[in-house]
Write a protein that holds these residues in place. Structure first.
Motif, PDB file in Angstrom:
ATOM      1  N   GLN A  95       0.829  -1.206   0.000  1.00 17.40           N
ATOM      2  CA  GLN A  95       0.000   0.000   0.000  1.00 17.40           C
ATOM      3  C   GLN A  95       0.864   1.257   0.000  1.00 17.40           C
ATOM      4  OE1 GLN A  95      -3.737   0.103   2.229  1.00 17.40           O
ATOM      5  NE2 GLN A  95      -3.020   1.959   3.231  1.00 17.40           N
ATOM      6  N   GLU A 100       2.164  -0.905  -5.580  1.00 13.27           N
ATOM      7  CA  GLU A 100       0.705  -0.851  -5.691  1.00 13.27           C
ATOM      8  C   GLU A 100       0.255  -0.501  -7.102  1.00 13.27           C
ATOM      9  OE1 GLU A 100      -3.213   0.868  -3.286  1.00 13.27           O
ATOM     10  OE2 GLU A 100      -1.214   1.623  -2.772  1.00 13.27           O
ATOM     11  N   PRO A 178      -4.023  -4.133   0.006  1.00 11.13           N
ATOM     12  CA  PRO A 178      -2.565  -3.983  -0.103  1.00 11.13           C
ATOM     13  C   PRO A 178      -1.848  -3.609   1.179  1.00 11.13           C
ATOM     14  CG  PRO A 178      -3.617  -3.036  -2.031  1.00 11.13           C
ATOM     15  CD  PRO A 178      -4.725  -3.401  -1.077  1.00 11.13           C
TER      16      PRO A 178
END
Length: 281
Positions: A95, A100, A178
């Motif tokens: 994240q 990502e 994530p």
């Protein structure tokens, strides 16, 4: 001097002479997450609080049922004392990192999630749908004052429409997004962490948070679904109700722990889910 508290006694048994490498706790600090190193092993130790103690029990269950490359390895734990130790998994969180942006990471995460879902055969039951509806009804009075009046009215109407029909359930991660994926330098290999919401649910429940994070048409959710080998969830019987439930639960939980940014995420989930009466892709 009083003796060490039970969690620390257990940690010393599991990891004799361990030293603290890093405090990995999230800002909410509901669960302490510590990277410790002993003479023989690198470990992540989790100590649950009053609010998150049941998460430790779930993660212990996951550690005993789920195994394999890219998944947590349990060292030991105690649900009674709300503490567990896992082998440390190196890597950085996906994240808000360059990883990502990589659909290959999402495809790898989907393949890993497929292994979690395959841990046990699907079981057709109304238990989860009935529990979901009961939770929605309990949360509705709490979430109503946290929403604008128009959205609160639409959420109440949505809860009235939910029907708890039987659905197949499998082992699920419970917080598949994530912020719970790790990658190393050699992407797209992914490691899945934080099984504190592990449990038997419909497989699509693991898709709600990650699909709401990205706009319609974004290739990353499609890559996740391809890795999972699952059909698009939009038409599944409980999909719409699950989106309402996770949006409501997010608003209430985030407000309780003083995390307004997560509460707003929940409101966005509800607005998107209830727009035109359907879940928008």
């Amino acid at each position: 001097m009083p003796p060490p508290s039970p969690p620390w006694c257990l940690i010393e048994q599991w990891l004799p002479g361990a030293t603290l490498i890093e405090d990995l706790s999230w800002p909410e600090a509901l669960t302490r997450v510590l990277h410790l190193r002993s003479a023989t092993v690198d470990a992540v130790v989790k100590i649950g609080g009053e609010v998150t103690g049941h998460h430790i029990a779930r993660e212990l269950t996951a550690g005993r049922e789920v195994s394999g490359e890219g998944l947590p390895v349990l060292i030991d734990g105690s649900a009674e004392h709300r503490v567990l130790a896992l082998r440390y998994q190196p890597g950085s969180l996906v994240q808000d990192s360059p990883a990502e942006d990589d659909p290959g990471v999402f495809h790898a995460a989907g393949r890993l999630l497929a292994r979690v879902h395959a841990t046990a055969a699907p079981l057709l039951t109304a238990d989860y749908p009935e529990d979901r509806l009961a939770r929605l009804r309990r949360l509705l009075p709490r979430v109503t004052p946290l929403l604008d009046p128009a959205l609160a009215e639409r959420v109440a109407a949505a809860v009235d429409r939910v029907r708890p029909d039987p659905e197949p359930v499998v082992p699920t991660h419970g917080d598949m997004q994530p912020r719970n994926w790790l990658v190393g330098d050699g992407r797209p290999a992914v490691r899945l962490i934080d099984f504190g919401r592990y449990g038997r649910r419909p497989a699509y429940t693991d898709l709600v948070r990650v699909l709401h994070r990205y706009p319609p048409g974004d290739p990353r959710p499609e890559a996740l679904l391809a890795g999972l080998g699952a059909p698009e969830p939009w038409g599944l019987p409980g999909w719409w109700a699950e989106n309402v439930y996770q949006g409501v639960a997010t608003v209430v939980w985030a407000t309780d722990v003083g995390a307004p940014e997560f509460a707003e995420d929940g409101r966005r989930m509800l607005r998107r889910t209830l727009r035109d009466g359907t879940m928008v892709r």
